[in-house]
Design a protein around this motif. Structure first.
Motif, short mmCIF file in Angstrom:
data_model
loop_
_atom_site.label_atom_id
_atom_site.label_comp_id
_atom_site.label_asym_id
_atom_site.label_seq_id
_atom_site.Cartn_x
_atom_site.Cartn_y
_atom_site.Cartn_z
N ILE A 11 102.76 55.39 -6.62
CA ILE A 11 101.40 55.91 -6.81
C ILE A 11 100.51 54.78 -7.30
O ILE A 11 100.82 54.13 -8.30
CB ILE A 11 101.37 57.07 -7.83
CG1 ILE A 11 102.16 58.27 -7.30
CG2 ILE A 11 99.93 57.49 -8.12
CD1 ILE A 11 102.20 59.44 -8.26
N GLN A 12 99.41 54.54 -6.58
CA GLN A 12 98.43 53.53 -7.00
C GLN A 12 97.21 54.24 -7.57
O GLN A 12 96.46 54.88 -6.85
CB GLN A 12 98.03 52.65 -5.82
CG GLN A 12 99.09 51.66 -5.38
CD GLN A 12 98.65 50.85 -4.18
OE1 GLN A 12 98.97 51.19 -3.05
NE2 GLN A 12 97.90 49.78 -4.43
N GLY A 36 104.23 53.72 -10.93
CA GLY A 36 102.80 53.76 -10.70
C GLY A 36 102.21 52.37 -10.88
O GLY A 36 102.81 51.52 -11.55
N VAL A 37 101.06 52.14 -10.28
CA VAL A 37 100.34 50.89 -10.45
C VAL A 37 98.94 51.21 -10.96
O VAL A 37 98.22 51.99 -10.34
CB VAL A 37 100.26 50.08 -9.14
CG1 VAL A 37 99.29 48.92 -9.28
CG2 VAL A 37 101.63 49.57 -8.73
N PHE A 52 102.92 49.62 -13.70
CA PHE A 52 102.82 48.19 -13.54
C PHE A 52 101.37 47.81 -13.22
O PHE A 52 100.57 48.66 -12.79
CB PHE A 52 103.73 47.72 -12.40
CG PHE A 52 105.20 47.94 -12.66
CD1 PHE A 52 106.01 46.90 -13.10
CD2 PHE A 52 105.78 49.19 -12.48
CE1 PHE A 52 107.36 47.09 -13.35
CE2 PHE A 52 107.13 49.40 -12.73
CZ PHE A 52 107.92 48.35 -13.16
N ASP A 53 101.06 46.53 -13.42
CA ASP A 53 99.72 46.05 -13.11
C ASP A 53 99.53 45.76 -11.63
O ASP A 53 98.42 45.87 -11.11
CB ASP A 53 99.40 44.78 -13.91
CG ASP A 53 99.26 45.05 -15.40
OD1 ASP A 53 98.60 46.04 -15.76
OD2 ASP A 53 99.82 44.28 -16.20
N LEU A 54 100.61 45.37 -10.95
CA LEU A 54 100.54 44.94 -9.56
C LEU A 54 101.62 45.60 -8.72
O LEU A 54 102.73 45.86 -9.21
CB LEU A 54 100.69 43.42 -9.46
CG LEU A 54 99.67 42.56 -10.20
CD1 LEU A 54 100.11 41.10 -10.18
CD2 LEU A 54 98.29 42.70 -9.56
N LEU A 82 94.98 47.18 0.80
CA LEU A 82 95.32 45.82 1.27
C LEU A 82 96.44 45.22 0.42
O LEU A 82 97.29 44.50 0.93
CB LEU A 82 94.07 44.93 1.24
CG LEU A 82 92.97 45.28 2.24
CD1 LEU A 82 91.78 44.34 2.07
CD2 LEU A 82 93.50 45.22 3.68
N GLU A 83 96.43 45.53 -0.87
CA GLU A 83 97.52 45.06 -1.74
C GLU A 83 98.85 45.68 -1.30
O GLU A 83 99.88 44.99 -1.27
CB GLU A 83 97.23 45.43 -3.20
CG GLU A 83 98.27 44.89 -4.18
CD GLU A 83 98.03 45.33 -5.61
OE1 GLU A 83 98.79 44.89 -6.49
OE2 GLU A 83 97.09 46.12 -5.86
N ALA A 84 98.82 46.96 -0.95
CA ALA A 84 100.04 47.63 -0.49
C ALA A 84 100.53 47.03 0.83
O ALA A 84 101.73 46.77 1.00
CB ALA A 84 99.78 49.12 -0.33
N ILE A 85 99.62 46.80 1.76
CA ILE A 85 99.99 46.23 3.05
C ILE A 85 100.57 44.83 2.87
O ILE A 85 101.56 44.46 3.52
CB ILE A 85 98.78 46.21 4.00
CG1 ILE A 85 98.39 47.64 4.39
CG2 ILE A 85 99.09 45.39 5.26
CD1 ILE A 85 97.11 47.75 5.18
N ALA A 86 99.98 44.05 1.96
CA ALA A 86 100.49 42.70 1.69
C ALA A 86 101.90 42.73 1.13
O ALA A 86 102.65 41.75 1.25
CB ALA A 86 99.55 41.97 0.73
#
Length: 292
Positions: A11-12, A36-37, A52-54, A82-86
């Motif tokens: 979960i973001q 979670g992020v 977590f932070d990232l 985009l962070e998830a895709i990366a």
């Protein structure tokens, strides 16, 4: 597509779009929520999840993640996705509504280039009854079976699930693609998925005024779908001047048919395609039973 009880889910963001009740419901359903992020909250514990932070930190600790559920502020959705895709997450559910259109255009280009499935924004997510719940759909309305539900609506999705369940018709998959002006996946994509899914014998498609997605789906059903499809269009009694803001009604574009985006146009498209159309949700189970 990996929608099984073994799928690892992240979960973001923790905002008004998701609550402790939704998290508890997913966990009780057997969904494998690992973390979670929430930037700035790393090291904390929210709703029973380590935070977590990232996204990268979650991957380093738990390994690859199959699905992320994004619940951040609409203007932060693009960065979160985009962070998830990366981090090689290839299934993204966006609960947050109102994501800026240009952000979605950029995200869809990136998703297409990386073969990422995006559901939403403004979606309650996906449920595979008896197996996995991703998002905020109320699981108590569902039971395992062979009817796939494909919808643009939120509450109508699980209202129709309840009608089917009460009629003894279980569901194979239920997905709301989202009701923002621009969403990540289309009716056509999911019709193809349902048509190839061995557990799905019939499909219920739920549309509403705004845009031309239902008309495109009707043409695709006539051309390519072998399984029976039942349609229901919400808002048939809405006044012609009614604007469905959240569905991105673009009916006032010069050169388009005056009925573009209206319930009338969508009903006509399904009738022309030979798709039975329910006048109200309570009729759907009867039409499904006749079709299978």
């Amino acid at each position: 597509m990996n929608l099984t009880p073994d799928s690892k889910v992240l979960i973001q963001g923790f905002s008004e779009f998701i609550s402790a009740i939704h998290v508890e419901q997913m966990q009780a359903y057997g969904t494998k929520l690992v973390a979670g992020v929430n930037p700035g909250c790393g090291g904390q514990n929210l709703y029973g999840l380590p935070v977590f932070d990232l996204v990268e930190e979650v991957i380093n600790k738990y390994g690859s993640i199959d699905t992320t559920i994004i619940c951040v502020h609409p203007y932060q959705v693009l960065d979160a996705a985009l962070e998830a895709i990366a981090s090689d997450i290839r299934q993204i559910m966006i609960i947050s509504p109102g994501v800026p259109a240009l952000d979605m255009v950029e995200l869809l280009r990136k998703a297409e280039a990386t073969d990422t499935l995006i559901v939403g924004p403004n979606s309650p997510g996906i449920i595979v009854p008896g197996k996995i719940l991703l998002g905020t759909q109320p699981s108590e309305f569902y039971t395992p079976g062979s009817v796939g539900i494909l919808s643009r609506s939120t509450t109508l999705t699980y209202e129709i699930a309840r009608e089917l369940t009460q009629a003894g018709l279980g569901q194979s998959i239920s997905v709301s693609i989202g009701s923002d002006a621009i969403v990540g996946s289309s009716f056509i994509q999911w019709l193809e998925i349902f048509d190839e899914d061995e557990s799905t014998q019939a499909i219920v498609l739920v549309g509403q005024p705004g845009g031309g997605r239902e008309e495109a789906a009707a043409r695709y059903i006539a051309e390519a779908i072998d399984k029976p499809v039942i349609a229901y269009i919400a808002g048939t009694q809405a006044p012609p001047i009614k604007h469905w803001r959240q569905t991105g009604n673009l009916a006032a574009v010069i050169g388009r048919d005056p009925d573009f985006g209206t319930a009338k146009s969508k009903l006509a498209a399904f009738i022309e395609a030979g798709v039975p159309v329910a006048e109200r949700p309570s009729q759907i189970p009867e039409l499904v039973k006749k079709s299978i």
